[in-house]
Design a protein around this motif. Sequence first.
Motif, mmCIF file in Angstrom:
data_model
loop_
_atom_site.group_PDB
_atom_site.id
_atom_site.type_symbol
_atom_site.label_atom_id
_atom_site.label_comp_id
_atom_site.label_asym_id
_atom_site.label_seq_id
_atom_site.Cartn_x
_atom_site.Cartn_y
_atom_site.Cartn_z
ATOM 1 N N TYR A 511 5.313 13.491 84.994
ATOM 2 C CA TYR A 511 5.290 12.570 83.765
ATOM 3 C C TYR A 511 5.806 13.662 82.452
ATOM 4 C CZ TYR A 511 0.940 15.050 82.270
ATOM 5 O OH TYR A 511 0.044 15.566 81.659
ATOM 6 N N GLY A 512 5.763 13.163 81.269
ATOM 7 C CA GLY A 512 6.116 13.907 80.228
ATOM 8 C C GLY A 512 7.568 14.710 80.164
ATOM 9 N N HIS A 513 8.736 13.900 80.315
ATOM 10 C CA HIS A 513 10.024 14.473 80.487
ATOM 11 C C HIS A 513 10.172 15.242 79.432
ATOM 12 C CE1 HIS A 513 14.167 13.963 81.551
ATOM 13 N NE2 HIS A 513 13.708 14.132 82.785
ATOM 14 N N ALA A 514 10.264 16.680 79.742
ATOM 15 C CA ALA A 514 10.394 17.773 78.658
ATOM 16 C C ALA A 514 11.797 17.816 78.364
ATOM 17 C CB ALA A 514 9.589 18.879 78.983
ATOM 18 N N MET A 515 12.547 16.829 77.914
ATOM 19 C CA MET A 515 13.908 17.074 77.712
ATOM 20 C C MET A 515 14.251 17.251 76.325
ATOM 21 S SD MET A 515 16.845 14.286 79.008
ATOM 22 C CE MET A 515 18.335 14.411 78.818
ATOM 23 N N LYS A 523 -1.352 14.240 74.939
ATOM 24 C CA LYS A 523 -2.746 13.928 74.692
ATOM 25 C C LYS A 523 -3.508 12.592 75.141
ATOM 26 C CE LYS A 523 -6.324 14.004 71.087
ATOM 27 N NZ LYS A 523 -7.003 12.871 71.517
ATOM 28 N N GLU A 524 -2.493 11.308 75.152
ATOM 29 C CA GLU A 524 -3.016 10.395 75.510
ATOM 30 C C GLU A 524 -3.173 10.370 76.962
ATOM 31 O OE1 GLU A 524 -2.348 9.435 71.387
ATOM 32 O OE2 GLU A 524 -1.038 10.461 73.015
ATOM 33 N N SER A 589 7.042 22.279 73.080
ATOM 34 C CA SER A 589 6.299 21.458 74.142
ATOM 35 C C SER A 589 5.597 22.233 75.073
ATOM 36 C CB SER A 589 7.397 20.434 74.701
ATOM 37 O OG SER A 589 8.082 21.240 75.443
ATOM 38 N N LEU A 590 5.827 23.434 75.356
ATOM 39 C CA LEU A 590 5.060 24.355 75.976
ATOM 40 C C LEU A 590 3.729 24.850 75.319
ATOM 41 C CD1 LEU A 590 4.291 25.460 78.666
ATOM 42 C CD2 LEU A 590 5.762 27.471 77.985
ATOM 43 N N TYR A 591 3.928 24.612 73.609
ATOM 44 C CA TYR A 591 2.466 25.301 73.177
ATOM 45 C C TYR A 591 1.826 23.871 73.015
ATOM 46 C CZ TYR A 591 4.746 29.465 71.913
ATOM 47 O OH TYR A 591 5.163 30.866 72.196
ATOM 48 N N GLU A 592 2.470 22.825 73.028
ATOM 49 C CA GLU A 592 1.613 21.403 72.924
ATOM 50 C C GLU A 592 0.899 21.258 74.317
ATOM 51 O OE1 GLU A 592 0.632 17.667 70.997
ATOM 52 O OE2 GLU A 592 1.163 19.572 70.333
ATOM 53 N N TYR A 593 1.597 21.457 75.227
ATOM 54 C CA TYR A 593 0.846 21.024 76.517
ATOM 55 C C TYR A 593 -0.330 22.259 76.803
ATOM 56 C CZ TYR A 593 0.495 19.960 81.668
ATOM 57 O OH TYR A 593 0.003 19.637 82.573
ATOM 58 N N LYS A 594 -0.069 23.286 76.324
ATOM 59 C CA LYS A 594 -0.972 24.525 76.227
ATOM 60 C C LYS A 594 -2.448 24.023 75.671
ATOM 61 C CE LYS A 594 -2.333 29.137 75.176
ATOM 62 N NZ LYS A 594 -1.954 30.542 74.352
ATOM 63 N N ASP A 881 3.223 12.196 67.689
ATOM 64 C CA ASP A 881 2.668 12.230 69.054
ATOM 65 C C ASP A 881 2.815 13.503 69.880
ATOM 66 O OD1 ASP A 881 5.459 12.210 69.198
ATOM 67 O OD2 ASP A 881 5.308 10.476 70.924
ATOM 68 N N SER A 882 2.930 14.480 69.196
ATOM 69 C CA SER A 882 2.904 15.678 69.365
ATOM 70 C C SER A 882 2.711 17.004 68.503
ATOM 71 C CB SER A 882 4.433 16.199 70.024
ATOM 72 O OG SER A 882 4.597 17.375 70.427
#
Length: 1021
Positions: A511-515, A523-524, A589-594, A881-882
């Motif tokens: 999920y969350g296609h990091a393209m 978060k959702e 996006s990696l910082y967001e995921y962290k 959304d990020s």
Amino acid sequence: MKIWENYQLDHINRLEPRAHFLTFPTKEKAALNENKYTHAFKNLNGIWKFLLLDAPEYSPSNFYAPDFNTEEMFDIKVPGNWQVQGYGKMHYSDLWYNFPINPPYVPTENPTGIYKRQFTVDESFKDKKVILRFCGVDSAFHVWVNGQEVGYSKGARNEAEFDITDLVQEDAANDLTVRVYQWSDGTYLEDQDMWWLSGIFRDVELLGVPYAGINDFTVVADLDDEYKNGLLDLSFKLREPKGKYVKVELTDPSGEQVVSQDVANGQNSLHLEIPDVARWTAETPKLYQLLISVYEAEKLIEVIPQKVGFRNIRLAGEVFLVNGVAIKLKGVNRHDYNPRNGRVVSKAEIEKDIILMKQFNINAVRTSHYPASYYLYDLCDEYGMYVIDETDLECHGFELTGKYDWISNDPEWETAYVSRMIRMIERDKNHPSILFWSLGNESAFGCNFVKMTEIAKEMDASRLVHYEGDFEVEAADVYSTMYTWLEHPTKKPLMETVIAESKKPHILCEYGHAMGNGPGNLKEYQDLFYAHDKLQGGFIWEWFDHGIESYTEEGEKYYRYGGDFGDDPSNKDFCIDGLLMPDRTPSPSLYEYKKVIEPILTTAIDLHKGEIKLLSRYDFQNLQIFDLYYSIVEDETIIEDGTLPLPSIPARESAKLKLPCHLDFAPKPGASYFLNLSYQLRNTTSCAPKGYELASANYELPLNTAGIKVDPRGKLQVKESETNVTILGSNFSVTFDTVRGTLKQLIRDGQTIIERGPKFTMWRAPISNDMEIIDEMKKEHFLHLEHEIVNSFEWKDRDQSVQIVVKTINSTTNSAWHYKCTYTYTICGSGDILFNLEGSPSGKIDTAPNMLPRLGVSMHVNKDLDQVKYLGRGPRENYADSKEAGYLGVYSSTVENMFTNYVVPQANGNRMDTRWAAFTDDRGQGLFASTTGSFNFSTSYYEECDLDAAKHTCDLTERAYVVVNIDYKQNALGSYSCGQWQLEKYRTTFEEFKLSFRLSAFNMKEANAISLSHEKIELPH
């Protein structure tokens, strides 16, 4: 039938699969656990001779002979993929087979690589069984030693071993020949989303092992029902059991020996119960050291070291448990990949991956979609990482034939399927980090998967089985889905169905296609995982961008992707979809995921009193490992800070905390105040130094800081020409184009500050996650082709200010919908410009798009103004959304560093909730923009059309000015390149809007940006 098309022939003379382990002559050498200290070892990596042919049949006569003339052959690196070394064709596709689908047949033109090298063996190999090990060869291959055929193997990402004891010459050079076939019947099972790369791409090793030693062993380190005592089951296979006995020693993580026991003669297994064991989890990776020693009489034959982790995995109704806890997987999908070397990765590279994952709170890896290099599993055991180990199996191209299960449901292919499962389990079975055996990926479902599951359960009852393609969960232990939507406009989202109806644990294996710029909505998803026990987390797709390192003629580095090599069909930049860019730079996006998966959730109780609540998101670890660093910041200045150790807070529990800070001070008028919390490691760990931040929080303090009132009055002159109006002040001038209705120029102290003023725009360069809607945006609504029609331009001289009102119609090519816009500029005698833009949807509203890229304005600013300071969310880009990792504060940067240099250029760099932004040159001359509410802003040296047109970073050419975007709203990111599109609440729509801000040319000799931000301008009535 050609042997490389014989799908029922799994191998010729390949040894039975077994665990990957090392064997040593002494305990002292076993403690070092390096190849160098084993009984006998020779690494056969290096430069080999190489010849690429169009088909196997074109092989030269006697090519496998020791005296074959290699002078016409080329040099190639092993391990390596021949395509990235200049041989054959590079090709990327996510889905398609590169030839007609007619299993098991492959093209007659079947690129074939012949590899040759010589090797010698020293005395250490004397009286040993000599094993030739290939750790990975794509796709199938034959082997010859000294002119004699050794065997044949396939299964590209699986190990293959051959016994060459009788063929090796001890006192002479030995000739080794390998013929590798790019296509084989195995290719039908190897259609993964990645570059098609061929050759010997993993290590080639020569092992010398004792005839009387252990050929294979299996360790199961479980826990009792109370998760307290360890249950150790050890079984082994001796090559020559007669007259041998085995001694087993186990040392706990502190170095204390807890077991020393002989296995009785004739037995090949041992069961032990060990009281009060230290349990292995990804958060607490406690490892025991097992030594298995083989003796003949009193003579030590060999010692095998093996790390052991005690943990229990089981199903319990709608959840699966690790050590009794329904854990949450915070994972990533990971390929073996290197931008220079293709699928060749070193242990050091993998170790960097694992350490970086731990530093970003990631706790799980799915080895998509094949067993990874064997190094990975040792490192996951050591550092603590849950693993879904995936079989080298994907038949994705069959999906388009109308018979997706063509071979998956054909019993004649059973051996091909089951063999891959067995080989993976046998190699990796002794690793505590592995929770699941995965049957493969995107290959439909059928009898062969049922058989694979049966075999997996027979071989290893201690782990669970995963397969996303088992939609009815007939065989798998968990219900696994990918890119599962949170909301849908026309049907019930699957996530709702899973929550309401599924009776098995659920994971999102992708999920969350990091393209490119994205994904959004992380978060959702995470909130849902935390809200429902049965939702046990997921795996972002994916870890790494698969760009190919390339250079322009001028030596500028950039990265190529699918389609750049004439490869057709290709899924183009679909391989640029990682949380890491190809040079290993973490994407925003990696910082967001962290942030989204961080181990501590902080909630403010009473900020005036410094009271907060902490909730541990760990499954096992106590929060005592952290110190809390807090700071109170006035704009950009820390006015108070301190550190306190966190008390004992067990996993998944909460506690209240009172910060020892003082919040009763008198606030400075106009200033902004923030409380920043940073949870930092109290001690250095194997993954991060002392003081490293793993969680954080940010709050604006609720202090009344009304700004300083400023009177903007001053004498103004107005000069008109045929097409211009210029307003002159004491040290500035503002010029408008009365035809286009635009602010044409702002000059302060003789220096041009603004080269073109605010112009309304609805467009941003498409991001990668827009790929499914680009045609709609461009070919249906022509959003990239904007038009502004000026209906009226008026100005009036007011009391020490001039007001300019411009009314326009704004739309796109061939559109019957439009905005009616009103620009209002109030030029104050002080030089401040108060800007207001209002837009109302008009025309045939029902024909407008349901989503717009942005609503805002774009300006051109003097290129010398390259220093940026702003109060908003930062320090990295953030979107609706990020934005969880975007904290409010004052940040300093440059125009260059505000730009995210994605492999495929696209819109980037947005900062939300901005209150002010300043752009200055090296002499302090600048432009200040502020608002009473907030706006989005971004800045770069490129127009949106530049980003849209460029395929690669090297295609970008800087403009002669700085582009500054200030937006009322910017659209969300979503994950629609593969997955959920923008959630309704985050969309920018065809709606009424109002965007207001102040523009001030300033000089830092008079006042800096912070001082200007404290001002409150009041116009005379």
